[in-house]
Design an enzyme around this catalytic site. Structure first.
Site, PDB file in Angstrom:
ATOM      1  N   LYS A   1       3.751  -3.099  -9.601  1.00  0.00           N
ATOM      2  CA  LYS A   1       3.120  -3.543  -8.353  1.00  0.00           C
ATOM      3  C   LYS A   1       3.058  -2.385  -7.372  1.00  0.00           C
ATOM      4  CE  LYS A   1       5.138  -8.170  -8.919  1.00  0.00           C
ATOM      5  NZ  LYS A   1       6.111  -9.121  -8.365  1.00  0.00           N
TER       6      LYS A   1
ATOM      7  N   HIS B   1       6.009  -2.032  -1.983  1.00  0.00           N
ATOM      8  CA  HIS B   1       6.073  -2.979  -0.871  1.00  0.00           C
ATOM      9  C   HIS B   1       6.914  -2.405   0.263  1.00  0.00           C
ATOM     10  CE1 HIS B   1       6.964  -6.721   1.299  1.00  0.00           C
ATOM     11  NE2 HIS B   1       5.903  -7.217   0.691  1.00  0.00           N
TER      12      HIS B   1
ATOM     13  N   HIS C   1      10.785  -2.212   0.442  1.00  0.00           N
ATOM     14  CA  HIS C   1      11.589  -1.165  -0.188  1.00  0.00           C
ATOM     15  C   HIS C   1      11.703   0.090   0.678  1.00  0.00           C
ATOM     16  CE1 HIS C   1      11.817  -3.361  -3.975  1.00  0.00           C
ATOM     17  NE2 HIS C   1      10.539  -3.619  -3.842  1.00  0.00           N
TER      18      HIS C   1
END
Length: 524
Positions: A137, A140, A143
């Site tokens: 992915k 984000h 993180h």
């Protein structure tokens, strides 16, 4: 350190108190600067050296302080001794303070504050696991905090001389790449990783890793963990077919950790156990630090507890550094989800701000400068408070050029660098200490004296806020001094001394910023 002044005071105290100097050093602290010139540079907390801490039988603390002060004498290092509220205060000879601090900053360079007597013990092997996004992915923003906090902890440990291994434990369980297990170490996977935007984002953030490993790497090793738990009689099967470990020993449901699904596959806990065992075999670490959000606190408590009951005494060397949630992070286009959106927003807003300021110089690479200043703004906003605290994100607050912001730190560093560029070549290396006795100069010197103490505090609790607060105060002191301690049109001897002072400030400012993960800019 503190330029040896703390040890000199400890040696005099040791003769009076009949205690080894090493037992006294950490009880002697540099006095924080205030708006008035301080009456002392160091103070000893009398309470900290008294063996009997029973308030009922102990003589009055103030009387003890006065008795101790009477037994001490001024010498070539200490020019005045006085008492405060439960303290004995020491004022350092002003000329010695000036010369020693400035020489130490210049001579030690990036090691200033790190050679202190406060730091004792042999270098350790430290593993830091941080960032840990899912590679299938986009990165984000959730993180982001783990990445910058873990980078700070690794930077600090390395600066203190420890051997640090930075691990990015990638979430890859069931990932679409189909590259599992040992594929992490093969060129084919590295090629995938390098072509992935993830790597590029870390390079904009100025973060590097020594090892990328993933959950899938521990698929088989997780089965070995399950067998070991079973052989020790710790594995219990439930009616649903799952396997659990009862950490309470008495069936308390809140202390039960599930380690295997009904289909026989492992879970996060099992894979973390396998990873910890593997890392101890590989690195023989003295400390392993996990940097994740506070929602995983119970998970790591259970993992560490399971390692203990499995017979791994080194489990006590494992540490979880939890952090809070960032709220309200939005771009102009709305709610933010991905880190690249944040970094793009930082750069565009900073470029806009820089273009609107008339004093901004022509820059060779305005995009790079905007990125570095913007990241400083982001990191300082994040590091100002306790890591465990949630905080409300504000773009307006982040990019303020005045006040306690990363933009202000970068601006101060750039302005001091400009001073050196403009006047630096005209002065000799030697300087006259008598030219730096104004209150503003003394306040800066007293503050520089405290740097090792601030680094020590951050090394103890792994909180960057101590360093952030110190650097912001240093920048405010420099900004005030810049208005009054003029270099242009001053006599050469005075100008040279002041330039040395400002160069020391810039050096320590840069050192602290680099520890936090900030690249100082020389122009903006």
């Amino acid at each position: 350190m503190a330029c040896g002044f703390r040890r000199s005071i400890a040696c005099q105290l040791s003769r009076v108190l009949d205690l080894p100097p090493e037992n006294l050093i950490k009880s002697i602290s540099a006095v924080p600067i205030s708006r008035k010139e301080g009456v002392a540079d160091f103070q000893l907390s009398v309470d900290s050296i008294l063996e009997n801490n029973n308030d009922h039988s102990r003589p009055d603390i103030q009387v003890q302080a006065m008795r101790l002060a009477e037994k001490l004498k001024c010498d070539t290092v200490v020019s005045e001794i006085s008492t405060g509220q439960g303290t004995v205060n020491f004022k350092i000879n002003r000329e010695l303070l000036t010369k020693t601090v400035l020489q130490q900053v210049i001579n030690d360079g990036s090691k200033y504050g790190l050679k202190s007597e406060l730091f004792s013990g042999l270098p350790q092997k430290v593993v830091v696991e941080f960032s840990s996004p899912n590679v299938a992915k986009k990165f984000h923003v959730g993180h982001l905090r783990s990445t910058i906090i873990g980078n700070f902890i690794a930077n600090l440990k390395e600066a203190l001389g420890h051997q640090v291994t930075r691990i990015n434990y990638l979430g890859d369980w069931g990932m679409q790449f189909g590259l599992l297990g040992t594929g992490f170490q093969l060129f084919g996977y590295e090629e995938k990783l390098q072509s992935n935007p993830l790597q590029h984002l870390f390079e904009r953030l100025g973060v590097h890793f020594d090892e990328y490993s993933g959950e899938s790497f521990y698929r088989e090793k997780s089965q070995e963990v399950l067998k070991l738990l079973d052989s020790k009689g710790l594995l219990q099967k439930t009616v649903k077919g799952t396997a659990v470990v009862d950490l309470s020993g008495n069936g308390d449901p809140s202390s039960v950790c599930t380690v295997m699904r009904s289909d026989g596959t492992s879970l996060y806990a099992t894979r973390d156990l396998a990873a910890a065992i593997d890392r101890m075999d590989k690195y023989n670490f003295d400390t392993m630090i996990y940097v994740t959000d506070k929602g995983q606190k119970k998970h790591f408590q259970q993992v560490f507890q399971m390692l203990q009951i499995m017979g791994y005494d080194w489990a006590e060397r494992c540490q979880h550094v939890p952090f809070g949630v960032v709220q309200g992070m939005k771009t102009r286009r709305g709610n933010v989800t991905f880190l690249e959106d944040v970094l793009n927003e930082i750069q565009s807003r900073m470029l806009q701000n820089m273009a609107s300021v008339k004093t901004t110089r022509e820059l060779e690479n305005p995009q790079e400068t905007a990125e570095r200043v913007g990241l400083a703004a982001l990191i300082i906003q994040d590091f100002k408070g306790l890591l465990l605290s949630d905080y409300q994100f504000s773009w307006d607050r982040v990019f303020q050029s005045r006040g306690d912001t990363g933009v202000f730190l970068q601006y101060t560093h750039a302005r001091l660098h400009s001073l050196e560029e403009t006047f630096g070549c005209g002065y000799l290396n030697d300087f006259n200490t008598a030219c730096l006795q104004e209150p503003q100069s003394v306040s800066i010197l007293q503050h520089l004296l405290r740097f090792d103490e601030v680094l020590y505090r951050s090394s103890q609790d792994l909180q960057p806020r101590h360093i952030v607060s110190y650097l912001l105060t240093l920048s405010h002191l420099a900004a005030m001094a810049h208005k009054t301690l003029l270099i242009k049109d001053s006599p050469p001897e005075v100008a040279g001394a002041r330039l040395h002072l400002f160069r020391a400030v810039r050096s320590v400012l840069a050192n602290g910023m680099k520890l936090l993960g900030i690249t100082p800019v020389c122009r903006m």
